[in-house]
Scaffold this motif. Structure first.
Motif: not given
Length: 246
Positions: A68-72, A155-161, A168-170, A191-201
């Motif tokens: 959520r960006g509250e800490t590094d 991979f063509d690109v790798v994006c991180s927090r 995610k899920p922003d 496609v991801g394994d954490e339901l709320t963070t990945d597909p539902l996000g």
């Protein structure tokens, strides 16, 4: 299998990283137990054996706060480690350096890619699909994990927090990752394994998505959620190419 993305014009796919591309769970369990045993050898043996599980479970939600960006990332790791030390009954102290010195080599050595990653990416590329990674982990750490798992060339690109500025899920994370991949978000599957963070996000960001469930069975609540949001469940990344209905 029903081609759930058929007719949506999916031209790119973003994949989660941890426990989607490589077995982070197992590596964390092994490395956490080994590092805790080295740093706190006098702690309860039963708890030391479970220290990796505790470290990954993160019961106080420090990783979510980082997302959520509250800490590094460094602050998150220190807080997570401090909670582990308290759980092991250890006194206050600066444990980060000795723990990381033991943990990181053990973690990277134990990290293995799932055997469906390269075949899945290859099948997508044969269809002319761009393939990238979107993870809530840190960029440098993700690169180290990709190298350890032998996937750094894939991979063509790798994006991180930290490279995006939000996780995610922003919806902004999904949209910016798609943009960097060179695709419209509405035509980018996730496609991801954490339901709320990945597909539902991803669905919340207006993107087609699939939920990767490698082991076990979804519970009733999860089944209702994926049905409600038209999210297909895949058991292997090899199934992704078939979602496009090509």
């Amino acid at each position: 299998m029903t081609a759930a993305w058929d007719g949506l014009g999916v031209e790119a796919v973003l994949l989660d990283a941890d426990d989607t591309l490589y077995d982070t769970r197992t590596a964390m369990h092994r490395a956490g137990a080994a590092a805790a045993t080295r740093v706190w050898p006098d702690a309860d043996p039963e708890r030391l054996a479970a220290a990796g599980v505790r470290f990954r479970d993160d019961p106080q939600g420090h990783f979510a706060a980082y997302t959520r960006g509250e800490t590094d990332f460094a602050q998150m790791r220190r807080a997570r480690l401090g909670e582990l030390a308290v759980w092991l009954g250890q006194p206050d102290g600066e444990w980060s350096a000795p723990f990381d010195e033991a943990y990181e080599p053990a973690f990277l050595d134990a990290l293995e890619a799932f055997d469906d990653v390269r075949p899945a990416v290859g099948a997508l590329r044969e269809q002319g699909v761009l393939v990238g990674v979107l993870t809530n982990s840190a960029g440098d750490y993700t690169q180290a994990k990709l190298v350890a798992a032998g996937l750094e060339d894939l991979f063509d690109v790798v994006c991180s927090r930290d490279t995006l500025g939000f996780g995610k899920p922003d919806a902004r994370a999904f949209h910016e990752a798609a943009r960097r991949l060179g695709a419209d978000p509405s035509r980018t599957g996730y496609v991801g394994d954490e339901l709320t963070t990945d597909p539902l996000g991803a669905v919340g960001a207006g993107m087609p998505a699939a939920w990767l469930v490698r082991d076990g069975e979804p519970g009733e609540r999860e089944r209702l959620l994926v049905a409600q949001h038209d999210v297909p469940v895949v058991r292997s990344l090899r199934e992704i190419a078939g979602l496009r209905g090509v």
